[in-house]
Design an enzyme around this catalytic site. Structure first.
Site, PDB file in Angstrom:
ATOM      1  N   ASP A  55       1.188  -0.929   0.051  1.00  0.00           N
ATOM      2  CA  ASP A  55      -0.577   0.374   0.060  1.00  0.00           C
ATOM      3  C   ASP A  55       0.683   1.117   0.232  1.00  0.00           C
ATOM      4  O   ASP A  55       1.709   1.410   1.134  1.00  0.00           O
ATOM      5  CB  ASP A  55      -0.863  -0.080   1.383  1.00  0.00           C
ATOM      6  CG  ASP A  55      -1.127   1.072   1.445  1.00  0.00           C
ATOM      7  OD1 ASP A  55      -1.581   2.133   0.218  1.00  0.00           O
ATOM      8  OD2 ASP A  55      -2.368   1.268   2.570  1.00  0.00           O
ATOM      9  N   LYS A  61       2.476  11.270  -3.262  1.00  0.00           N
ATOM     10  CA  LYS A  61       1.367  10.484  -4.149  1.00  0.00           C
ATOM     11  C   LYS A  61       0.663  11.675  -4.512  1.00  0.00           C
ATOM     12  O   LYS A  61       0.409  10.897  -6.351  1.00  0.00           O
ATOM     13  CB  LYS A  61       0.925   9.313  -3.357  1.00  0.00           C
ATOM     14  CG  LYS A  61       0.051   8.663  -3.807  1.00  0.00           C
ATOM     15  CD  LYS A  61      -1.081   8.129  -2.544  1.00  0.00           C
ATOM     16  CE  LYS A  61      -1.920   6.824  -2.991  1.00  0.00           C
ATOM     17  NZ  LYS A  61      -2.406   6.355  -2.143  1.00  0.00           N
ATOM     18  N   GLU A  91      -7.692   0.372  -4.860  1.00  0.00           N
ATOM     19  CA  GLU A  91      -7.264   0.385  -3.269  1.00  0.00           C
ATOM     20  C   GLU A  91      -8.973  -0.270  -2.510  1.00  0.00           C
ATOM     21  O   GLU A  91      -8.374  -0.626  -1.679  1.00  0.00           O
ATOM     22  CB  GLU A  91      -7.155   1.943  -2.351  1.00  0.00           C
ATOM     23  CG  GLU A  91      -5.916   2.152  -2.437  1.00  0.00           C
ATOM     24  CD  GLU A  91      -5.239   3.562  -2.397  1.00  0.00           C
ATOM     25  OE1 GLU A  91      -5.785   4.249  -2.016  1.00  0.00           O
ATOM     26  OE2 GLU A  91      -3.911   4.377  -2.887  1.00  0.00           O
ATOM     27  N   ASP A  98     -13.257   5.497   2.766  1.00  0.00           N
ATOM     28  CA  ASP A  98     -11.769   5.601   2.978  1.00  0.00           C
ATOM     29  C   ASP A  98     -11.509   7.320   3.968  1.00  0.00           C
ATOM     30  O   ASP A  98     -11.328   7.545   2.744  1.00  0.00           O
ATOM     31  CB  ASP A  98     -10.835   5.064   2.065  1.00  0.00           C
ATOM     32  CG  ASP A  98      -9.148   5.148   2.570  1.00  0.00           C
ATOM     33  OD1 ASP A  98      -9.097   5.845   3.277  1.00  0.00           O
ATOM     34  OD2 ASP A  98      -8.686   5.088   1.343  1.00  0.00           O
TER      35      ASP A  98
END
Ligand code: AMP
Length: 618
Positions: A24, A87, A187, A211
């Site tokens: 991850d 990211k 994800e 999330d």
């Protein structure tokens, strides 16, 4: 029971299978997991306590790179050499990040606005791919030390809304870290797998994956059928998370102490201490009702009830996004079978109750919300290693993909929301006699004119044998693989000339931009339609003019002077309308020309056939 593999060909006990790891690669934290004795486990650091590796890279010197907790310690003391949130920059250009550049404590190179961003550290420049590779290398080392063996194969997760460029960048980062990236997995899909959802072959379920991390919020609606995962819709906020809860607490404390937020926040050390104090309060309030502290003379008191009031508007925002995601997926809360909670901030009791209440169902929160995505990635890795029944992963393209056709029109080949992997072919031809090269320009977006969409790349199909316009048969194929990466093939079918490219978008697209492109396409639909109609009329008229001119030349003997003259005059009239902006005038001129030349064409055909018959020996 352990299985022993036997290599039948060589009559030996087979070598132990190499583990494929699940990673991850997060905005704030990253972690690595694998399957141990049939269960997914996240790998801990040397202290045996932490599984999370902060996604932070610190350059102590150009050759000394530190990743993780130690790099995090340098965030305040040496911000220029300490890179976080990389990211957010993956697969993006300067243009993409221009709006939130001030948010970063480090320097983003701003010379070339069209190319991928680079980050300046000292006198060196690093791409987000290189920096992500540093984080991946750290994870690889961590698991190799823990297992006592080398690993080289991995599954890496990305957000469901990541586009082609961002997925490709993630894959490249893996390669740079010495990892063979077998699959890029969404994800939310990984999080569902961690709960075993979708592993049952007969399952037909709809899942909401909520999330909420430190800085971002994503809601994804997935559907699983016959082991196939399909992302139905996504929504969220790229700047909403636990950090905002911390900020709300700091503001509350400063108000209680009659202090001015702006003034206090200018003291970097104090503001950082307050932020850490607020985070501690928030985390404690997940399990206790009250919290008290004192930070450099500032009293910090908070009850869970007060905290709930503070964060209610933020939690409401996430629920609104859930509502929108359901609407996009054309579903209601009743259609949702499972709700999976991901991200550290889903430990907040109010978040849990509000989400459960909205969906009117119990949530899945048994697993560590920081680890679920990595655990699911490990399960997917295990599936790929052939240790579990094969599961396919299906995705959707967030924006339409197509090519530019005559007049700058967008011709959609793979439509928005099409399932991925997907392969679509379509035939085209040339518009000019003797054309030997054909430029294929690939675009992404919803607008009718390519100039309003985003160019992904272009290439030239060379060496088409010279033929009259309209005769070559050029097949263009769009192949979107399971990772959402596009390959475009072009082949002239008569000659077999072919060419193909992998579309590696030069720069990425932000979610905001993606949303803007969709909104633009809706708002401009009417104007676009009119423009398209005009261009289509022009293209058709140009083709008719071309064949009309050929008709006069080929049939000079059959046509009277009067007929030739009138046809020429009608062609000229049509040409005049093409130069103008009135599509109705073009269509009218075309009709007039067709009405006049129709009978002539019939006569010419009869004469030509008769001539051909005469020459034919029976
Ligand atoms: P992630 O980005 O998923 O690692 O989530 C990090 C966020 O989760 C940060 O804002 C943390 O403060 C928050 N967090 C971690 N543990 C807790 C907890 N026990 N209660 C509330 N928030 C938490």
């Amino acid at each position: 029971m352990a299985k022993i593999g036997i290599n039948l060909k060589e009559g030996k006990i087979a070598d132990k299978k190499e583990v494929i790891i699940g990673i991850d690669l997060g905005t704030t934290n990253s972690l690595v997991a694998y399957i141990k004795d049939g269960n997914a486990v996240a790998v801990k650091d040397k202290t045996g306590k932490n599984t999370l590796v902060p996604s932070i890279v610190h350059f102590a010197s150009p050759t000394e790179v530190i990743v993780g907790d130690q790099a995090k310690e340098r965030l305040i003391s040496d911000p220029q050499n300490t890179i976080y949130s990389v990211k957010r920059l993956m697969g993006k250009s300067h243009q993409d990040v221009a709006n939130f550049e001030q948010y970063f404590g480090y320097t983003i190179l701003d010379e070339d606005t069209e190319s991928l961003v680079k980050i300046r550290v000292g006198d060196r420049y690093y791409t987000p791919i290189e920096l992500s590779a540093n984080i991946l290398t750290e994870l690889k080392t961590r698991i190799e030390q823990s297992l006592g063996e080398t690993v080289s194969k991995a599954v890496i997760t990305v957000p469901a809304y990541f586009n082609d460029a961002q997925r490709q960048a993630t894959r490249d980062a893996g390669k740079l870290a010495g990892l063979d990236v077998l699959r890029i997995v969404n994800e939310p899909t990984a999080a569902s797998l961690a709960y075993g959802i979708g592993l049952d072959e007969n399952a037909d379920q709809t899942i909401a994956v909520y999330d909420l991390g430190g800085g971002t919020f994503d809601i994804s609606i997935l559907h699983i059928q016959n082991g196939i995962f399909e992302v139905l819709s996504t929504n969220g906020d790229t700047f909403l998370g636990g950090d905002d809860f911390d900020r709300a607490i700091v503001d509350f404390w400063l108000k209680q102490n009659n202090l001015n937020t702006k003034e206090v926040m200018q003291d970097k050390a104090l503001s950082q201490a307050l932020r850490l104090g607020a985070e501690e309060a928030k985390q404690k309030l997940s399990t206790q009702e009250e919290f008290k502290t004192e930070i450099q003379g500032i009293k910090g008191e908070l009850t869970r009830a007060d905290f709930n009031v503070l964060i209610q508007p933020l939690v409401d925002k996430t629920i609104t996004a859930c509502r929108l995601a359901l609407k996009d997926a054309k579903l209601t809360t009743k259609d949702i079978d499972h709700i999976v909670m991901v991200g550290g901030s889903t430990r907040v009791p109010l978040v849990k109750t509000e989400v459960a209440q909205f969906f009117e169902k119990a949530i899945h929160d048994e697993l560590n919300p920081d680890e679920v995505v990595a655990l699911g990635a490990a399960i997917q890795a295990d599936v790929l290693a052939g240790n579990q029944r094969d599961i396919l992963l299906l995705d959707i393209t967030p924006l339409s993909l197509g090519i530019e056709t005559v007049g700058g029109l967008m011709d959609v080949i793979i439509a928005r929301n099409a399932k991925v992997p997907s392969k679509v072919g379509r035939q085209y031809t040339t518009s000019v006699d003797g054309q030997v090269n054909l430029k294929i320009a690939v675009f992404q977006g919803e607008r009718d004119m390519v100039t309003d969409n985003r160019k992904l790349g272009e290439f030239i199909l060379k060496g088409i044998p010279p033929m009259p316009a309209g005769i070559p048969k050029i097949e263009i194929q769009f192949i979107l693989n399971a990772d959402g990466i596009l390959k475009v093939k072009a082949k002239e079918l008569r000659s077999g000339v072919e060419q193909e490219i992998d579309i590696k978008a030069q720069y990425g697209i932000s979610e905001e931009e993606m949303a803007k492109m969709l909104i633009d396409s809706i708002q401009n639909a009417k104007g676009d339609m009119e423009k398209r109609a005009l261009l289509e009329a022009r293209n058709e008229a140009n083709n008719i003019i071309l064949s009309g001119e050929k008709f006069i030349v080929h049939n000079a003997k059959i046509l009277s002077d009067e007929e030739t003259k009138t046809t020429k005059a009608l062609l000229e009239a049509l040409r005049q309308t093409v130069a103008g902006e009135d599509k109705d005038a073009i269509n009218k001129a075309m009709e007039e020309l067709n009405a006049y030349t129709g009978p002539l064409a019939h006569r010419a055909m009869d004469v030509n056939i008769a001539a051909a018959m005469k020459g034919k020996k029976i």
